[in-house]
Structures are given as structure tokens and as C-alpha cells.
Design a protein around this motif. Structure first.
Motif, PDB file in Angstrom:
ATOM      1  N   ARG A   1      20.065   7.229  12.956  1.00  9.67           N
ATOM      2  CA  ARG A   1      19.458   6.447  14.033  1.00  9.67           C
ATOM      3  C   ARG A   1      18.412   7.219  14.829  1.00  9.67           C
ATOM      4  NH1 ARG A   1      21.443   1.436  15.431  1.00  9.67           N
ATOM      5  NH2 ARG A   1      23.133   0.720  14.093  1.00  9.67           N
ATOM      6  N   SER A   2      18.243   8.494  14.542  1.00  6.91           N
ATOM      7  CA  SER A   2      17.164   9.242  15.178  1.00  6.91           C
ATOM      8  C   SER A   2      15.901   9.224  14.330  1.00  6.91           C
ATOM      9  CB  SER A   2      17.596  10.693  15.415  1.00  6.91           C
ATOM     10  OG  SER A   2      17.659  11.404  14.188  1.00  6.91           O
ATOM     11  N   GLY A   3      15.995   8.647  13.117  1.00  6.50           N
ATOM     12  CA  GLY A   3      14.838   8.575  12.237  1.00  6.50           C
ATOM     13  C   GLY A   3      14.787   9.655  11.177  1.00  6.50           C
ATOM     14  N   LYS A   4      15.812  10.502  11.086  1.00  4.58           N
ATOM     15  CA  LYS A   4      15.837  11.551  10.070  1.00  4.58           C
ATOM     16  C   LYS A   4      16.135  10.940   8.708  1.00  4.58           C
ATOM     17  CE  LYS A   4      18.179  15.818   8.719  1.00  4.58           C
ATOM     18  NZ  LYS A   4      19.263  16.781   9.060  1.00  4.58           N
ATOM     19  N   VAL A   5      15.253  11.196   7.736  1.00  2.00           N
ATOM     20  CA  VAL A   5      15.416  10.629   6.402  1.00  2.00           C
ATOM     21  C   VAL A   5      16.601  11.284   5.699  1.00  2.00           C
ATOM     22  CG1 VAL A   5      14.354  10.324   4.129  1.00  2.00           C
ATOM     23  CG2 VAL A   5      12.972  10.052   6.195  1.00  2.00           C
ATOM     24  N   GLU A   6      17.514  10.449   5.180  1.00  2.00           N
ATOM     25  CA  GLU A   6      18.700  10.933   4.476  1.00  2.00           C
ATOM     26  C   GLU A   6      18.644  10.656   2.977  1.00  2.00           C
ATOM     27  OE1 GLU A   6      21.978  10.510   8.072  1.00  2.00           O
ATOM     28  OE2 GLU A   6      21.802   8.877   6.611  1.00  2.00           O
ATOM     29  N   GLN A   7      17.957   9.580   2.585  1.00  2.00           N
ATOM     30  CA  GLN A   7      17.907   9.228   1.163  1.00  2.00           C
ATOM     31  C   GLN A   7      16.735   8.295   0.906  1.00  2.00           C
ATOM     32  OE1 GLN A   7      21.450   7.275  -0.276  1.00  2.00           O
ATOM     33  NE2 GLN A   7      20.824   7.339  -2.419  1.00  2.00           N
ATOM     34  N   ARG A   8      16.136   8.441  -0.277  1.00  2.00           N
ATOM     35  CA  ARG A   8      15.085   7.532  -0.732  1.00  2.00           C
ATOM     36  C   ARG A   8      15.526   6.936  -2.066  1.00  2.00           C
ATOM     37  NH1 ARG A   8      12.415  11.894   1.489  1.00  2.00           N
ATOM     38  NH2 ARG A   8      10.749  11.442   2.992  1.00  2.00           N
ATOM     39  N   ILE A   9      15.464   5.620  -2.173  1.00  2.00           N
ATOM     40  CA  ILE A   9      15.850   4.936  -3.407  1.00  2.00           C
ATOM     41  C   ILE A   9      14.650   4.152  -3.910  1.00  2.00           C
ATOM     42  CG2 ILE A   9      17.375   3.217  -4.451  1.00  2.00           C
ATOM     43  CD1 ILE A   9      19.398   3.878  -2.225  1.00  2.00           C
ATOM     44  N   ARG A  10      14.165   4.507  -5.078  1.00  2.00           N
ATOM     45  CA  ARG A  10      13.043   3.762  -5.655  1.00  2.00           C
ATOM     46  C   ARG A  10      13.585   2.469  -6.245  1.00  2.00           C
ATOM     47  NH1 ARG A  10       7.902   5.870  -7.047  1.00  2.00           N
ATOM     48  NH2 ARG A  10       6.625   4.188  -7.911  1.00  2.00           N
ATOM     49  N   PHE A  11      13.125   1.322  -5.734  1.00  3.57           N
ATOM     50  CA  PHE A  11      13.679   0.053  -6.191  1.00  3.57           C
ATOM     51  C   PHE A  11      12.818  -0.636  -7.241  1.00  3.57           C
ATOM     52  CE2 PHE A  11      11.342  -0.867  -2.234  1.00  3.57           C
ATOM     53  CZ  PHE A  11      10.477  -1.873  -2.638  1.00  3.57           C
ATOM     54  N   ALA A  12      11.612  -0.119  -7.503  1.00  6.72           N
ATOM     55  CA  ALA A  12      10.731  -0.738  -8.497  1.00  6.72           C
ATOM     56  C   ALA A  12       9.669   0.266  -8.920  1.00  6.72           C
ATOM     57  CB  ALA A  12      10.070  -1.986  -7.924  1.00  6.72           C
ATOM     58  N   GLU A  13       9.026  -0.010 -10.037  1.00  4.97           N
ATOM     59  CA  GLU A  13       7.886   0.807 -10.443  1.00  4.97           C
ATOM     60  C   GLU A  13       6.706   0.544  -9.518  1.00  4.97           C
ATOM     61  OE1 GLU A  13       7.581   3.249 -12.722  1.00  4.97           O
ATOM     62  OE2 GLU A  13       9.763   3.050 -12.890  1.00  4.97           O
ATOM     63  N   VAL A  14       6.473  -0.732  -9.234  1.00  5.47           N
ATOM     64  CA  VAL A  14       5.410  -1.127  -8.307  1.00  5.47           C
ATOM     65  C   VAL A  14       5.915  -2.300  -7.475  1.00  5.47           C
ATOM     66  CG1 VAL A  14       3.503  -0.353  -9.763  1.00  5.47           C
ATOM     67  CG2 VAL A  14       4.358  -2.693  -9.987  1.00  5.47           C
TER      68      VAL A  14
ATOM     69  N   GLY B   1       0.795  -1.217   0.000  1.00  2.88           N
ATOM     70  CA  GLY B   1       0.000   0.000   0.000  1.00  2.88           C
ATOM     71  C   GLY B   1       0.826   1.264   0.000  1.00  2.88           C
ATOM     72  N   ASN B   2       2.158   1.130   0.062  1.00  7.73           N
ATOM     73  CA  ASN B   2       3.055   2.280   0.048  1.00  7.73           C
ATOM     74  C   ASN B   2       3.930   2.246  -1.201  1.00  7.73           C
ATOM     75  OD1 ASN B   2       2.668   3.515   2.900  1.00  7.73           O
ATOM     76  ND2 ASN B   2       2.938   1.334   3.301  1.00  7.73           N
ATOM     77  N   ASP B   3       4.535   3.377  -1.527  1.00  6.36           N
ATOM     78  CA  ASP B   3       5.410   3.437  -2.691  1.00  6.36           C
ATOM     79  C   ASP B   3       6.667   2.604  -2.453  1.00  6.36           C
ATOM     80  OD1 ASP B   3       3.713   5.118  -4.119  1.00  6.36           O
ATOM     81  OD2 ASP B   3       4.603   6.927  -3.247  1.00  6.36           O
ATOM     82  N   PRO B   4       7.213   1.978  -3.510  1.00  4.67           N
ATOM     83  CA  PRO B   4       8.360   1.074  -3.357  1.00  4.67           C
ATOM     84  C   PRO B   4       9.694   1.811  -3.235  1.00  4.67           C
ATOM     85  CG  PRO B   4       7.665   1.130  -5.643  1.00  4.67           C
ATOM     86  CD  PRO B   4       6.673   1.962  -4.885  1.00  4.67           C
ATOM     87  N   PHE B   5       9.970   2.311  -2.039  1.00 13.09           N
ATOM     88  CA  PHE B   5      11.226   2.997  -1.775  1.00 13.09           C
ATOM     89  C   PHE B   5      12.001   2.278  -0.677  1.00 13.09           C
ATOM     90  CE2 PHE B   5       8.927   6.560  -3.682  1.00 13.09           C
ATOM     91  CZ  PHE B   5       9.911   7.152  -4.461  1.00 13.09           C
ATOM     92  N   LEU B   6      13.317   2.187  -0.861  1.00 11.10           N
ATOM     93  CA  LEU B   6      14.217   1.870   0.239  1.00 11.10           C
ATOM     94  C   LEU B   6      14.580   3.212   0.852  1.00 11.10           C
ATOM     95  CD1 LEU B   6      15.969  -0.366   1.666  1.00 11.10           C
ATOM     96  CD2 LEU B   6      17.837   0.434   0.194  1.00 11.10           C
ATOM     97  N   ILE B   7      14.321   3.371   2.144  1.00 11.50           N
ATOM     98  CA  ILE B   7      14.515   4.660   2.806  1.00 11.50           C
ATOM     99  C   ILE B   7      15.663   4.541   3.796  1.00 11.50           C
ATOM    100  CG2 ILE B   7      13.433   6.455   4.195  1.00 11.50           C
ATOM    101  CD1 ILE B   7      10.733   5.496   3.114  1.00 11.50           C
ATOM    102  N   LEU B   8      16.643   5.418   3.664  1.00  9.41           N
ATOM    103  CA  LEU B   8      17.799   5.432   4.553  1.00  9.41           C
ATOM    104  C   LEU B   8      17.658   6.583   5.534  1.00  9.41           C
ATOM    105  CD1 LEU B   8      20.675   4.793   1.973  1.00  9.41           C
ATOM    106  CD2 LEU B   8      19.250   3.129   3.175  1.00  9.41           C
ATOM    107  N   THR B   9      17.876   6.296   6.819  1.00  4.41           N
ATOM    108  CA  THR B   9      17.784   7.319   7.854  1.00  4.41           C
ATOM    109  C   THR B   9      18.988   7.227   8.775  1.00  4.41           C
ATOM    110  OG1 THR B   9      16.680   6.007   9.583  1.00  4.41           O
ATOM    111  CG2 THR B   9      15.275   6.954   7.862  1.00  4.41           C
TER     112      THR B   9
END
Length: 210
Positions: free
Chosen positions: A74-87, A64-72
Motif C-alpha cells: 500500500r505504499s507503492g513498493k512493487v512486489e511482483q509483475r505478471i505478464r498477462f499477454a504478449e501485447v 502504450g505500456n507493457d502488458p503487466f499486472l503489477i502487485l504492490t
């Protein structure tokens, strides 16, 4: 803005002190709280969490969410989003291990969930870590099946050497399946059952050298 409280726990051990035959074996392992903070709703319903060492974590969200690998951090601050697929269908687990296409290190996104028992095929994406900071990370997909295209819900997996181990989420036991990394090339693309464990409803797995 709504947020989720987040705590990360890290298993700390000094393997040089471990003696499997010692009565003090268990005292060599402790669980320590290493960080805490707040996560935005960008990371709501995380189904996979992986420590990359140092100060970085990798996350993947459930169906139900977009296919991203999200890097943060250790406090949870988002540093990078990598789209790994179209769906994607139902990503449930992250694992780390040698890449299937070279000897580098990859993060594996296991799109293997099947709560409703309707998936005949599954997907695993291998993301080469050394390319994640580039404009076009190397990402290769594998489509595979369980024996006989059985519709199995698998939410736990680990990579050991050149084998992916997948654990079925079942109410009375937990079948274990193995898939060789050669499946990305010309190897068999059907996972093979190798064990049946007396555990139930497994939703996470990891592997350590000890």
C-alpha cells in the motif's frame, strides 16, 4: 528519479450497523486515508487499481505500456509483475470475481478501451489468483464484441456472480452491457445491452454486496 505521489483511499464500513431505513444510514460510512507513499515511473499512467485486501494492491497501466499486472504494497513498493499477454491495446479496468474456468478467484484485466473508435473486438484476461505466485500463472484470454461489433469505448467494469458488466464511456448517457462468464467456454461472445443510465463519461466501476 521522478516519482508520483500516491494516496490510496479505502471505504470503511460496518455492515452490521447499517439500517437502510434509519436517518443515521450515511453516518455508518466513512472514508479514511489508509496509506501514502511514492510510486516509481513503473506505475505511471495507471488505468486500473484494485485492492486485494490486507496490504496488497493490483495495478494495470494504460495503452502504450507493457502488458503487466503489477502487485504492490500500500505504499507503492512493487512486489511482483505478471505478464498477462504478449501485447495489449488499451487496458482500462481491473475487476475481481469467480474464475470462468473453475470456482477459484480471478483478477480480470479489461482491455476494452477505444478512445478513437477503431476496435471491433476486445480482450479480457482472467488471471487465477491462487497461481499468481507460481512460475506460470494460469491466464486465459477472451475475445468478444459489443452488439454488431460496435466500436464502443468502455473503461468501467465489474464482475458480479458469473456476469461481467461493462459500462460505455459516452457523453450523453451510459449504456450497460452484460457478458456471461460462459463466453470463455461455449457461451455467446457478444455482450448484450441491458440498461441505459443517465450518467456520462464513466471511467471506473466496482460492486459490493450491499
Amino acid at each position: 528519479m521522478s516519482s508520483l505521489f500516491f494516496s490510496a483511499f479505502l471505504l470503511l464500513s460496518d455492515l452490521s450497523l447499517v439500517n437502510a431505513h434509519s436517518s443515521d444510514f450515511c453516518t455508518n460510512y466513512t472514508i479514511a486515508k489508509v496509506s501514502s507513499g511514492e510510486l516509481s515511473l513503473d506505475l505511471f499512467e495507471m488505468s486500473g487499481l484494485l485492492s486485494l485486501g490486507g496490504k496488497q494492491l493490483a495495478h494495470v497501466q494504460d495503452s502504450g505500456n507493457d502488458p503487466f499486472l503489477i502487485l504492490t504494497d500500500r505504499s507503492g513498493k512493487v512486489e511482483q509483475r505478471i505478464r498477462f499477454a504478449e501485447v495489449s491495446t488499451d487496458p482500462e479496468e481491473l475487476a475481481r470475481g469467480v474464475c470462468p474456468f473453475n470456482e477459484g478467484s480471478c483478477i480480470y484485466v479489461m482491455d476494452t478501451g477505444d478512445n478513437f473508435g477503431w476496435r471491433g473486438t476486445r480482450n479480457i484476461w482472467a488471471i487465477e489468483e491462487s497461481t499468481m505466485k507460481t512460475a506460470k500463472p494460469r491466464i486465459e484470454n477472451l475475445i468478444f464484441t459489443f452488439p454488431g461489433a460496435e466500436r464502443i469505448d468502455s473503461e468501467a467494469a465489474a464482475v458480479v456472480g458469473k456476469t461481467i458488466f461493462l459500462f460505455a464511456k459516452e457523453k450523453k448517457h451510459a449504456r450497460v452491457f452484460a457478458l456471461d462468464l460462459s463466453a470463455w467456454k461455449d457461451g455467446p461472445k457478444e455482450a448484450k445491452q441491458i440498461a441505459d443510465l443517465p450518467y456520462t463519461m464513466l471511467t471506473g466501476a466496482s460492486a459490493t454486496k450491499d
